[in-house]
Enzyme design. Structure first.
Site, short mmCIF file in Angstrom:
data_model
loop_
_atom_site.label_atom_id
_atom_site.label_comp_id
_atom_site.label_asym_id
_atom_site.label_seq_id
_atom_site.Cartn_x
_atom_site.Cartn_y
_atom_site.Cartn_z
N HIS A 179 0.82 -1.21 0.00
CA HIS A 179 0.00 0.00 0.00
C HIS A 179 0.86 1.27 0.00
O HIS A 179 0.34 2.38 0.10
CB HIS A 179 -0.92 -0.03 1.24
CG HIS A 179 -2.12 0.83 1.14
ND1 HIS A 179 -2.47 1.74 2.11
CD2 HIS A 179 -3.08 0.93 0.19
CE1 HIS A 179 -3.57 2.37 1.78
NE2 HIS A 179 -3.98 1.89 0.62
N LYS A 181 3.24 4.48 -0.99
CA LYS A 181 3.11 5.50 -2.03
C LYS A 181 4.31 6.45 -1.93
O LYS A 181 4.45 7.16 -0.93
CB LYS A 181 1.81 6.30 -1.85
CG LYS A 181 0.54 5.46 -1.94
CD LYS A 181 -0.48 5.95 -0.95
CE LYS A 181 -1.82 5.26 -1.05
NZ LYS A 181 -1.80 3.82 -0.96
N ASP A 186 15.73 11.90 -8.45
CA ASP A 186 17.18 12.09 -8.28
C ASP A 186 17.68 11.72 -6.88
O ASP A 186 18.78 12.13 -6.48
CB ASP A 186 17.58 13.54 -8.58
CG ASP A 186 17.72 13.80 -10.08
OD1 ASP A 186 17.62 12.82 -10.86
OD2 ASP A 186 17.91 14.96 -10.47
N HIS A 415 -9.69 10.76 1.93
CA HIS A 415 -8.65 9.76 1.71
C HIS A 415 -7.38 10.10 2.50
O HIS A 415 -6.40 9.36 2.46
CB HIS A 415 -8.33 9.65 0.22
CG HIS A 415 -7.70 8.36 -0.18
ND1 HIS A 415 -6.34 8.24 -0.46
CD2 HIS A 415 -8.20 7.12 -0.32
CE1 HIS A 415 -6.07 6.99 -0.78
NE2 HIS A 415 -7.17 6.28 -0.70
N LYS A 417 -4.78 10.30 5.43
CA LYS A 417 -4.44 9.42 6.55
C LYS A 417 -3.36 10.12 7.37
O LYS A 417 -2.21 10.24 6.92
CB LYS A 417 -3.96 8.07 6.02
CG LYS A 417 -5.07 7.28 5.34
CD LYS A 417 -4.55 6.20 4.43
CE LYS A 417 -4.12 6.74 3.09
NZ LYS A 417 -5.24 7.10 2.21
N ASP A 422 -0.55 15.76 20.60
CA ASP A 422 -0.06 16.88 21.42
C ASP A 422 0.42 18.06 20.59
O ASP A 422 1.31 18.82 21.02
CB ASP A 422 1.05 16.40 22.36
CG ASP A 422 0.53 15.42 23.42
OD1 ASP A 422 -0.68 15.42 23.68
OD2 ASP A 422 1.36 14.66 23.98
#
Length: 520
Positions: A179, A181, A186, A415, A417, A422
């Site tokens: 999952h 991403k 470079d 979508h 996440k 704190d």
């Protein structure tokens, strides 16, 4: 006749059972072999590429610190990927769960192809479950001498009934997906977060678009992303696409011509014009962007073969849960798919009862693109509310500007996440607060401990909890769940899941009682 039918059904069920059980013991042996030649991130240089020349002097002025910019806007998120690809002169390392064969998917494929044409080494690692029927496109990309494409945990059988049979035979193994991403240019610039590659992630879909969040990073923390990519690329789960399928040269030429043609289409030009008009893009080219610099940024990931190890110490979930339970004042959680389970629910309620402000932003039923997940969440909603946890559910038709599309969409789904503890310890990445992210999929993201980054993430939390973006969920005096529509004057309590259909509500309630939580 009846006996014959019973016999056939019996043997069929027995065969499926044997295949499913055997998958637990032989799944790893059925994985196609990782036949790719090992390779690693290319050495950095001070002035070999445009990105080197741009970033080396900047990094020297912020010795030991990583620069970070939040990317909540879909067009800006596309721009970060496209511009870094155009500036790259050494390498592109791209790792994704989903890469759609749509407008933005093909536009970014074209950017990678053009980089390869300049001599840039391009490595693309995609999860096999997230690429659909894209073998033609992937093989076309892989045909370039400077592009290599590998597939994570792939099926030997690419289509048809045999693929379905393989899914049963390898039920245990194929349930584990990558999952992660990451877009790395470079070895110096990394875009890490929640977005896959597709129109709905870049504010270009007609039906609905995702509210999402990435971070673009440059500096020492990018070395973490490089190491993670190499670990996955060289793992036994990464198989070259050319070892899985073959296509004729004429098919490959036709696909490449289509990609080239689409990059020049009116729709593509309209999107690129919007990108060029973005204040963030203009700020980049005028050197007016102001990144947040910090020594306390890391990029972490689960191990590539997560399902095989019993030692959970290096699993991302352990680090994130540890940060949440250590909260002293506040724990703000943003998760589109939120299934806390018995233990997670108990932990959040315990935090709230000892005075920590605990709040969760997740999708409403109508906004959730996976109704089954909402059923898993509903099982714990009342307990969370009774325990003092604040809940917000994203609207499916958000009124905020971020929900709009360049091509007319009005629907929206959360979508993003992210976690903020704190006000300064945070996470932005691919990890959902659900059993699948915790135990089945490999996940990745940016962790930080910095008040300025905390403030930036808090602004995104405030945006998502604004009246036009979400409903406040509460229990009335009779203990019934209500959704407060704060856009009305006065605010209006709603008795049913907002904007949902009867079928959605029935489906979610059915899943609520099914023993499928571990798969959600």
């Amino acid at each position: 006749m009846k006996k014959r039918v019973k016999k056939i059904v019996g043997w069929s069920l027995f065969t499926l059972l044997v295949m499913a059980v055997s998958s637990i013991f032989v799944a790893d042996h059925l994985l196609p072999p990782a036949s790719g030649v090992p390779s690693h991130v290319l050495p950095l240089a001070d002035d070999a590429t445009a990105l080197d020349r741009e970033l080396v002097p900047l990094l020297a002025r912020h010795d030991g610190k990583t620069g970070a910019i939040m990317l909540p806007d879909g067009v800006d998120a596309y721009a970060a990927r496209a511009i870094s690809a155009r500036q790259a002169g050494r390498s592109l390392d791209l790792q994704y769960y989903i890469w759609h064969d749509d407008l933005t998917g093909r536009m970014l494929a074209h950017e990678a192809w053009m980089a390869a044409e300049r001599g840039v080494r391009v490595r693309i690692l995609l999860d096999d479950m997230g690429i659909g029927k894209m073998d033609d496109t992937l093989l076309a990309m892989d045909s370039h001498a400077n592009i290599e494409l590998r597939v994570y945990n792939p099926f030997r059988n690419r289509t048809g009934v045999m693929r379905l049979l393989e899914m049963v035979q390898r039920a245990w193994g194929v349930n584990h997906r990558m999952h992660n991403k990451a877009w790395i240019a470079d070895g110096r610039v990394a875009v890490v977060g929640g977005r896959n590659i597709g129109v709905e992630y870049f504010s270009a879909a007609e039906e609905f678009n995702f509210h999402d969040l990435d971070m673009v990073l440059f500096g020492p923390a990018v070395a973490d992303a490089n190491a993670i990519f190499d670990d996955f690329w060289n793992s036994e789960a990464a198989v070259p696409i050319e070892a899985l399928n073959r296509k004729s040269k004429s098919t490959i030429r036709a696909v490449l011509a289509q990609i080239q043609e689409e990059s020049r289409s009116d729709e593509a030009q309209r999107y690129l014009e919007a990108m060029e008009l973005s204040p963030s893009v203009r700020g980049y080219f005028s050197q007016g962007l102001t990144p947040i610099w910090s020594e306390h940024i890391r990029i972490l990931s689960d191990p590539p073969i997560k399902w095989r190890g019993d030692d959970r110490e290096d699993w991302l979930v352990e680090r994130l849960v540890g940060d949440i339970v250590d909260a002293e004042r506040s724990a703000l959680l943003i998760s589109p798919y939120f299934v806390p389970g018995v233990q997670g629910t108990s932990g959040l309620v315990h935090l709230a009862q000892r005075g920590v402000h605990v709040a969760v932003v997740t999708n409403s039923l109508a906004a959730n693109d996976v109704v089954a997940v909402h059923g898993g969440y509903v099982r714990y909603r009342t307990t969370l509310l009774e325990g003092g946890v604040h809940l917000f559910e994203a609207r499916s038709r958000a009124e905020a500007k971020a929900a709009s599309s360049l091509f007319g969409s009005s629907g929206a789904s959360l979508h993003t996440k992210a976690i903020l503890v704190d006000g300064r310890r945070g996470f932005v990445g691919s990890f959902n607060l659900d059993p699948r992210s915790a135990n089945l999929n490999t996940e990745m993201g940016v962790l930080f401990d910095d008040p300025a980054l905390g403030a930036a993430l808090f602004e995104e939390y405030r945006h998502l909890t604004a009246p036009g973006m979400s409903y406040w969920v509460y229990l009335n005096s009779d203990g019934d769940t209500r959704w407060l529509d704060r856009t009305e004057d006065p605010p209006a309590p709603l008795k049913l899941e907002p904007d949902s259909t009867r079928l959605q509500r029935v489906s979610a309630n059915v899943v609520r009682w099914l023993p499928v939580e571990s798969q959600l």
